[in-house]
Design a protein around this motif. Structure first.
Motif, PDB file in Angstrom:
ATOM      1  N   TYR A 276       0.926  -1.282  -0.124  1.00 44.27           N
ATOM      2  CA  TYR A 276       0.168  -0.026   0.107  1.00 44.27           C
ATOM      3  C   TYR A 276       0.933   1.206   0.101  1.00 44.27           C
ATOM      4  N   SER A 277       0.349   2.372  -0.449  1.00 51.95           N
ATOM      5  CA  SER A 277       1.098   3.590  -0.320  1.00 51.95           C
ATOM      6  C   SER A 277      -0.006   4.631  -0.336  1.00 51.95           C
ATOM      7  N   LEU A 278       0.614   5.881   0.078  1.00 53.74           N
ATOM      8  CA  LEU A 278      -0.148   7.146   0.038  1.00 53.74           C
ATOM      9  C   LEU A 278       0.584   8.124  -0.531  1.00 53.74           C
ATOM     10  N   THR A 279       0.062   9.273  -1.087  1.00 53.38           N
ATOM     11  CA  THR A 279       0.641  10.453  -1.798  1.00 53.38           C
ATOM     12  C   THR A 279       0.228  11.614  -1.315  1.00 53.38           C
ATOM     13  N   ILE A 280       0.740  12.584  -0.777  1.00 53.81           N
ATOM     14  CA  ILE A 280       0.355  13.681  -0.312  1.00 53.81           C
ATOM     15  C   ILE A 280       1.014  14.796  -0.721  1.00 53.81           C
ATOM     16  N   PRO A 281       0.427  16.086  -0.921  1.00 55.69           N
ATOM     17  CA  PRO A 281       1.258  17.227  -0.973  1.00 55.69           C
ATOM     18  C   PRO A 281       2.032  17.818   0.115  1.00 55.69           C
ATOM     19  N   TYR A 298       7.844  -0.443  11.379  1.00 56.56           N
ATOM     20  CA  TYR A 298       6.799  -0.496  10.787  1.00 56.56           C
ATOM     21  C   TYR A 298       6.922  -0.866   9.251  1.00 56.56           C
ATOM     22  N   LYS A 299       8.508  -0.844   9.150  1.00 52.54           N
ATOM     23  CA  LYS A 299       8.862  -1.383   7.646  1.00 52.54           C
ATOM     24  C   LYS A 299       7.786  -0.355   6.473  1.00 52.54           C
ATOM     25  N   VAL A 300       7.854   0.827   7.092  1.00 48.70           N
ATOM     26  CA  VAL A 300       7.235   1.758   5.981  1.00 48.70           C
ATOM     27  C   VAL A 300       8.225   2.935   5.594  1.00 48.70           C
ATOM     28  N   ALA A 301       8.437   2.960   4.275  1.00 52.62           N
ATOM     29  CA  ALA A 301       9.339   4.067   3.641  1.00 52.62           C
ATOM     30  C   ALA A 301       8.386   5.282   3.247  1.00 52.62           C
ATOM     31  N   VAL A 302       9.199   6.582   3.783  1.00 51.88           N
ATOM     32  CA  VAL A 302       8.785   7.712   3.264  1.00 51.88           C
ATOM     33  C   VAL A 302       9.675   8.548   2.400  1.00 51.88           C
ATOM     34  N   THR A 303       9.044   8.853   1.370  1.00 48.34           N
ATOM     35  CA  THR A 303      10.042   9.513   0.229  1.00 48.34           C
ATOM     36  C   THR A 303       9.512  11.125  -0.158  1.00 48.34           C
ATOM     37  N   ASP A 330      -4.176   2.375   7.498  1.00 52.74           N
ATOM     38  CA  ASP A 330      -3.767   2.972   8.614  1.00 52.74           C
ATOM     39  C   ASP A 330      -2.200   2.954   9.169  1.00 52.74           C
ATOM     40  N   THR A 331      -1.468   1.893   8.855  1.00 56.21           N
ATOM     41  CA  THR A 331      -0.233   1.827   9.218  1.00 56.21           C
ATOM     42  C   THR A 331       0.575   2.804   8.579  1.00 56.21           C
ATOM     43  N   ILE A 332       0.707   3.094   7.266  1.00 58.21           N
ATOM     44  CA  ILE A 332       1.253   4.068   6.558  1.00 58.21           C
ATOM     45  C   ILE A 332       0.992   5.385   7.067  1.00 58.21           C
TER      46      ILE A 332
END
Length: 418
Positions: A276-281, A298-303, A330-332
């Motif tokens: 799953y991913s999210l994109t946000i301004p 949480y093994k989540v990458a934020v780029t 919810d996790t990301i």
């Protein structure tokens, strides 16, 4: 010579580009109306050779049990007793030992490092732009045991000559100033300075134009029904428009490669692992990431992608299910809010899900299939973007009968045969 590439994601496109560079007449077929509209559409944005490692590692079975009990778990298992899933999990668990981990990691690192070099060469050669950045990846540790566990990976990085920095919390804030308000949450970090970032979808859009300039033909909205094989030799590809003849066919269909190949009695252990991913301004650059941070807990990458933040994570084993329930995103959302709450407004986030084609040993399947003229480039898991240019260059050399620049024998499907 006519070569057909099945799949217009980042693996198919890079393969088509390098094949066209070698003088092949290339046709790309895809069921979607354009390029990169499935797994390549909204991935984590990382080109991370330094983070290339198999999920199958010593201690993972125990960790997996703990993760499944967490509210914000990096791992999800659907309750359905799907046989394909169970068989794949059994094969993966069989790789969770030190010897296999070291072997698999060395294979993955070699391909990923080579691929990063190809990205650099590609930018110089054709000036391709895709909101790319070269500021590295920062792995964040919230617990002392994570810092201690990282020492094993650091030894491997040193042995392979991979550039890296071990950081204190204070140094983390210097590298990523946006984390300063929450720096007390971290015990340390590991920065992989050679890693890169970029928008995979933008890359694919640009590369499509470069491919067309080289004479590559694209056939979209084409459902691939079967491969035409006679006397153990590829003859063509069947779509809803009939059978088209080709001299060689390259399968780059990600998670969907397995079922197409099964009809030809080729069985590769690729399973669709949902992410799953999210994109946000970005609303406040002062509190936004400069590159990529990986939250180890949480093994989540934020780029950082231009004026946007992309966050991706979660490994869900649920077959080809593409539902997008809030409980899975919810996790990301939690990680982005925990790290960069002052830099964005989560109510503006766009969510996405995709299927990552995973092999039990983490290494992709790149090479000949055993059928004359039929080749494979699939099974890259979460590292398709990272390994794309390298895989494309390798398979183009193999199809052309040229010597590959890295050892490609270990990438072939032969390693799964008893």
């Amino acid at each position: 010579m006519q070569v057909c590439v099945l799949g217009a994601g980042v693996i198919g496109l890079t393969s088509a580009y390098y094949l066209a560079k070698k003088g092949f007449q290339v046709t790309v077929i895809d069921r979607q109306p354009g390029v990169a509209l499935e797994t390549s559409f909204a991935n984590a944005g990382q080109i991370s050779p330094g983070y290339s490692a198999p999920w199958a590692a010593p201690g993972i079975p125990f960790k997996a049990v703990k993760w499944l009990m967490q509210k914000h778990s990096p791992l999800r298992l659907s309750p359905e007793p799907e046989m394909k899933k169970l068989l794949w999990m059994a094969k993966m668990l069989g790789q969770c030992n030190g010897d296999d981990y070291n072997l698999n990691k060395s294979r993955m690192m070699a391909l990923a490092e080579y691929s990063r070099d190809q990205f650099i060469a590609l930018r110089k050669e054709i000036g391709i732009s895709y909101q790319d950045g070269q500021s590295g990846t920062l792995q964040l540790f919230r617990k002392d045991e994570q810092v201690e566990a990282s020492e094993k990976d650091i030894k491997v990085l040193k042995a392979l000559g991979v550039p890296h920095q071990v950081l204190s919390p204070e140094q983390i804030a210097q590298v990523e100033p946006g984390l300063a308000p929450v720096i007390d949450k971290f015990k340390g970090g590991l920065r992989l300075t050679g890693d890169e970032t970029g928008d995979c979808y933008l890359f694919c859009q640009s590369l499509k134009e470069k491919c067309e300039n080289l004479g590559v033909t694209f056939q979209f909205n084409s459902d691939i029904k079967s491969l035409s094989v006679q006397a153990n030799k590829i003859k063509g590809v069947e779509t809803q428009f009939g059978v088209q003849a080709f001299d060689k066919v390259l399968v780059c269909l990600g998670s969907y490669s397995k079922e197409l190949l099964k009809a030809c009695d080729i069985d590769i252990p690729v399973y669709p692992v949902k992410g799953y991913s999210l994109t946000i301004p970005i609303s406040n650059e002062k509190y936004a990431p400069l590159s990529t941070v990986m939250d180890e807990t949480y093994k989540v990458a934020v780029t950082r992608l231009g004026d946007r933040i992309r966050a991706a994570g979660t490994a869900e084993l649920s077959g080809y299910n593409l539902d997008l329930p809030k409980s899975r995103t919810d996790t990301i959302s939690h990680v982005v809010g925990d790290l960069f709450a002052q830099g964005c407004d989560l109510s503006l986030a766009d969510y996405w899900t995709g299927l990552r084609p995973m092999t039990p040993d983490g290494t992709p399947v790149v090479g000949a299939s055993g059928i004359d003229g039929l080749y494979l480039n699939t099974g890259h898991g979460t590292l398709g973007w990272t390994m794309s240019c390298g895989s494309g260059a390798v398979i183009a050399d193999i199809i052309a009968g040229s010597k590959t620049e890295i050892d490609s024998e270990a990438l072939s499907a032969k390693r799964y045969k008893a």
